[in-house]
Design a protein around this motif. Sequence first.
Motif, PDB file in Angstrom:
ATOM      1  N   LEU A   1       0.487  -1.151   0.198  1.00  0.00           N
ATOM      2  CA  LEU A   1      -0.196  -0.354   0.080  1.00  0.00           C
ATOM      3  C   LEU A   1       0.749   1.447  -0.026  1.00  0.00           C
ATOM      4  O   LEU A   1       0.459   2.253  -0.449  1.00  0.00           O
ATOM      5  CB  LEU A   1      -0.694   0.435   1.286  1.00  0.00           C
ATOM      6  CG  LEU A   1      -2.156  -1.302   1.074  1.00  0.00           C
ATOM      7  CD1 LEU A   1      -3.165  -0.513   2.690  1.00  0.00           C
ATOM      8  CD2 LEU A   1      -2.936  -0.848   0.066  1.00  0.00           C
ATOM      9  N   LEU A   2       1.797   1.032   0.417  1.00  0.00           N
ATOM     10  CA  LEU A   2       3.094   2.569   0.836  1.00  0.00           C
ATOM     11  C   LEU A   2       3.432   2.555  -0.268  1.00  0.00           C
ATOM     12  O   LEU A   2       3.854   3.881  -0.611  1.00  0.00           O
ATOM     13  CB  LEU A   2       3.783   2.313   2.077  1.00  0.00           C
ATOM     14  CG  LEU A   2       4.415   2.869   1.982  1.00  0.00           C
ATOM     15  CD1 LEU A   2       4.171   4.338   3.034  1.00  0.00           C
ATOM     16  CD2 LEU A   2       5.671   2.583   3.916  1.00  0.00           C
ATOM     17  N   SER A   3       4.133   1.935  -1.342  1.00  0.00           N
ATOM     18  CA  SER A   3       5.215   2.168  -2.024  1.00  0.00           C
ATOM     19  C   SER A   3       4.243   2.013  -3.232  1.00  0.00           C
ATOM     20  O   SER A   3       4.209   2.636  -4.358  1.00  0.00           O
ATOM     21  CB  SER A   3       5.954   0.492  -2.326  1.00  0.00           C
ATOM     22  OG  SER A   3       4.860  -0.655  -3.114  1.00  0.00           O
ATOM     23  N   GLY A   4       2.706   1.761  -3.361  1.00  0.00           N
ATOM     24  CA  GLY A   4       1.938   1.773  -4.128  1.00  0.00           C
ATOM     25  C   GLY A   4       1.965   1.195  -5.251  1.00  0.00           C
ATOM     26  O   GLY A   4       1.398   0.579  -6.766  1.00  0.00           O
ATOM     27  N   LEU A   5       2.728  -0.531  -5.498  1.00  0.00           N
ATOM     28  CA  LEU A   5       3.475  -1.379  -6.200  1.00  0.00           C
ATOM     29  C   LEU A   5       3.252  -2.819  -6.051  1.00  0.00           C
ATOM     30  O   LEU A   5       3.396  -2.876  -4.290  1.00  0.00           O
ATOM     31  CB  LEU A   5       5.597  -1.250  -6.389  1.00  0.00           C
ATOM     32  CG  LEU A   5       5.668   0.523  -6.820  1.00  0.00           C
ATOM     33  CD1 LEU A   5       6.671  -0.119  -6.941  1.00  0.00           C
ATOM     34  CD2 LEU A   5       5.365   0.426  -8.138  1.00  0.00           C
ATOM     35  N   THR A   6       2.574  -3.465  -6.807  1.00  0.00           N
ATOM     36  CA  THR A   6       2.367  -4.494  -6.704  1.00  0.00           C
ATOM     37  C   THR A   6       3.206  -5.499  -6.247  1.00  0.00           C
ATOM     38  O   THR A   6       4.330  -5.365  -7.650  1.00  0.00           O
ATOM     39  CB  THR A   6       1.267  -5.517  -7.755  1.00  0.00           C
ATOM     40  OG1 THR A   6       0.131  -4.226  -7.674  1.00  0.00           O
ATOM     41  CG2 THR A   6       0.472  -6.806  -7.078  1.00  0.00           C
ATOM     42  N   HIS A   7       3.898  -7.323  -5.064  1.00  0.00           N
ATOM     43  CA  HIS A   7       4.482  -7.500  -5.250  1.00  0.00           C
ATOM     44  C   HIS A   7       4.339  -9.100  -4.827  1.00  0.00           C
ATOM     45  O   HIS A   7       3.124  -8.869  -3.750  1.00  0.00           O
ATOM     46  CB  HIS A   7       6.374  -6.888  -4.896  1.00  0.00           C
ATOM     47  CG  HIS A   7       5.993  -6.897  -3.118  1.00  0.00           C
ATOM     48  ND1 HIS A   7       5.004  -5.854  -2.579  1.00  0.00           N
ATOM     49  CD2 HIS A   7       6.633  -7.713  -2.175  1.00  0.00           C
ATOM     50  CE1 HIS A   7       5.263  -5.452  -1.127  1.00  0.00           C
ATOM     51  NE2 HIS A   7       5.725  -6.796  -1.320  1.00  0.00           N
ATOM     52  N   LYS A   8       4.730  -9.783  -4.962  1.00  0.00           N
ATOM     53  CA  LYS A   8       4.231 -11.497  -4.190  1.00  0.00           C
ATOM     54  C   LYS A   8       4.563 -11.137  -3.039  1.00  0.00           C
ATOM     55  O   LYS A   8       5.998 -11.429  -2.465  1.00  0.00           O
ATOM     56  CB  LYS A   8       4.127 -12.250  -5.700  1.00  0.00           C
ATOM     57  CG  LYS A   8       4.049 -13.510  -4.726  1.00  0.00           C
ATOM     58  CD  LYS A   8       4.363 -14.731  -5.940  1.00  0.00           C
ATOM     59  CE  LYS A   8       3.832 -16.290  -5.072  1.00  0.00           C
ATOM     60  NZ  LYS A   8       4.316 -17.041  -6.134  1.00  0.00           N
ATOM     61  N   VAL A   9       3.781 -11.731  -2.338  1.00  0.00           N
ATOM     62  CA  VAL A   9       4.020 -12.315  -0.335  1.00  0.00           C
ATOM     63  C   VAL A   9       4.245 -13.473  -0.550  1.00  0.00           C
ATOM     64  O   VAL A   9       3.196 -14.220  -0.789  1.00  0.00           O
ATOM     65  CB  VAL A   9       2.901 -11.627   0.318  1.00  0.00           C
ATOM     66  CG1 VAL A   9       3.682 -11.949   1.223  1.00  0.00           C
ATOM     67  CG2 VAL A   9       2.800 -10.562   0.564  1.00  0.00           C
ATOM     68  N   GLU A  10       5.561 -14.031  -0.477  1.00  0.00           N
ATOM     69  CA  GLU A  10       6.213 -14.752   0.236  1.00  0.00           C
ATOM     70  C   GLU A  10       5.384 -15.694   1.376  1.00  0.00           C
ATOM     71  O   GLU A  10       6.840 -15.546   2.614  1.00  0.00           O
ATOM     72  CB  GLU A  10       7.303 -15.897  -1.342  1.00  0.00           C
ATOM     73  CG  GLU A  10       7.110 -14.883  -2.211  1.00  0.00           C
ATOM     74  CD  GLU A  10       9.101 -15.285  -2.768  1.00  0.00           C
ATOM     75  OE1 GLU A  10       9.609 -15.684  -2.013  1.00  0.00           O
ATOM     76  OE2 GLU A  10       9.096 -15.123  -3.722  1.00  0.00           O
ATOM     77  N   LEU A  11       4.964 -17.105   1.673  1.00  0.00           N
ATOM     78  CA  LEU A  11       5.430 -17.353   2.958  1.00  0.00           C
ATOM     79  C   LEU A  11       5.061 -18.806   2.579  1.00  0.00           C
ATOM     80  O   LEU A  11       6.051 -19.555   2.048  1.00  0.00           O
ATOM     81  CB  LEU A  11       3.215 -17.619   2.764  1.00  0.00           C
ATOM     82  CG  LEU A  11       2.152 -16.637   3.213  1.00  0.00           C
ATOM     83  CD1 LEU A  11       0.960 -16.476   3.304  1.00  0.00           C
ATOM     84  CD2 LEU A  11       3.120 -15.073   3.824  1.00  0.00           C
ATOM     85  N   LYS A  12       5.901 -18.888   4.205  1.00  0.00           N
ATOM     86  CA  LYS A  12       7.010 -20.125   4.256  1.00  0.00           C
ATOM     87  C   LYS A  12       6.019 -21.241   4.406  1.00  0.00           C
ATOM     88  O   LYS A  12       6.409 -21.998   3.451  1.00  0.00           O
ATOM     89  CB  LYS A  12       7.287 -19.904   5.322  1.00  0.00           C
ATOM     90  CG  LYS A  12       8.453 -18.890   6.008  1.00  0.00           C
ATOM     91  CD  LYS A  12       9.500 -19.153   7.442  1.00  0.00           C
ATOM     92  CE  LYS A  12      10.660 -17.932   7.010  1.00  0.00           C
ATOM     93  NZ  LYS A  12      11.324 -18.380   8.658  1.00  0.00           N
ATOM     94  N   GLU A  13       4.955 -21.918   4.015  1.00  0.00           N
ATOM     95  CA  GLU A  13       4.051 -22.904   4.018  1.00  0.00           C
ATOM     96  C   GLU A  13       2.952 -22.436   3.532  1.00  0.00           C
ATOM     97  O   GLU A  13       2.315 -21.415   3.747  1.00  0.00           O
ATOM     98  CB  GLU A  13       3.842 -23.063   5.915  1.00  0.00           C
ATOM     99  CG  GLU A  13       4.817 -23.228   6.353  1.00  0.00           C
ATOM    100  CD  GLU A  13       5.691 -24.519   6.318  1.00  0.00           C
ATOM    101  OE1 GLU A  13       5.199 -25.454   5.407  1.00  0.00           O
ATOM    102  OE2 GLU A  13       7.207 -25.137   6.528  1.00  0.00           O
ATOM    103  N   GLU A  14       2.190 -23.418   2.952  1.00  0.00           N
ATOM    104  CA  GLU A  14       0.496 -22.976   2.897  1.00  0.00           C
ATOM    105  C   GLU A  14      -0.129 -23.754   3.790  1.00  0.00           C
ATOM    106  O   GLU A  14      -1.109 -23.646   3.185  1.00  0.00           O
ATOM    107  CB  GLU A  14       0.723 -23.684   0.851  1.00  0.00           C
ATOM    108  CG  GLU A  14       2.351 -23.789  -0.018  1.00  0.00           C
ATOM    109  CD  GLU A  14       1.593 -23.993  -0.689  1.00  0.00           C
ATOM    110  OE1 GLU A  14       0.788 -25.306  -1.735  1.00  0.00           O
ATOM    111  OE2 GLU A  14       2.744 -23.841  -2.525  1.00  0.00           O
ATOM    112  N   THR A  15      -0.698 -24.067   4.440  1.00  0.00           N
ATOM    113  CA  THR A  15      -0.920 -24.549   5.821  1.00  0.00           C
ATOM    114  C   THR A  15      -1.642 -22.937   6.174  1.00  0.00           C
ATOM    115  O   THR A  15      -0.359 -21.989   6.154  1.00  0.00           O
ATOM    116  CB  THR A  15      -1.269 -25.450   7.058  1.00  0.00           C
ATOM    117  OG1 THR A  15       0.549 -25.383   7.301  1.00  0.00           O
ATOM    118  CG2 THR A  15      -0.505 -26.558   5.720  1.00  0.00           C
TER     119      THR A  15
END
Length: 215
Positions: free
Chosen positions: A71-85
């Motif tokens: 939101l702050l940067s105004g740019l979309t980037h993928k948030v990488e989570l360590k686990e899919e649960t």
Amino acid sequence: MSQTIERQYISPNCVLSLQGFSDDNSNELTPVMSVLTQAKCQIVNDGTILSGGLTFMQNLMTAVSGYSQELLSGLTHKVELKEETDYISLRKLPEKNRHLLTWQEKKEDTANQLEIELSTIQLFDLLDTIDQLYSDQYTLPQLEDTVKPLSSRHRQGEISIVEQSTPITLGLTGLALATIVLFLIPNPTTVKDPNEEPKPTPNNIEVIPPVNNQE
């Protein structure tokens, strides 16, 4: 058996409660909670309670801080989570000027999910409670590397007004404040060229009707 440790982090619109124990047998005055058995997160006046273990807590911290930096940067980037649960994601609801937080038992399991709509103030308070936990040296020190600043490769191109005065190593509380300020800035209207000379406004123009020439 180690004694149960309970910690609670509170902001006006959010309560984060943790329960666990220490795997260290030292008799310190303030024991370090190194093992998490349960975490609960509740937005005040919302009946939905999100809960889970260490994976849930890590994903919550990563998702919320990453979304706020987006939101702050105004740019979309993928948030990488360590686990899919205990998968957690956030997205904008522009038509409502709100934010949708979604928890899923598994990343692809849309049938088993919980959703919470957050105002920007509630998002700020959620960030604040996470910051309280992040700053607590006696609780889950392994979470220290969970929150990371926005990578420089996501900071190219147009930069928002708030971001220009915000360092890349901004803490979560500062990030929350900057995010809420960003949402309070009104959308820009037509920008006038300061070098353009104002056009004269005609006053008291007399309108002369056309003359019909009749033979």
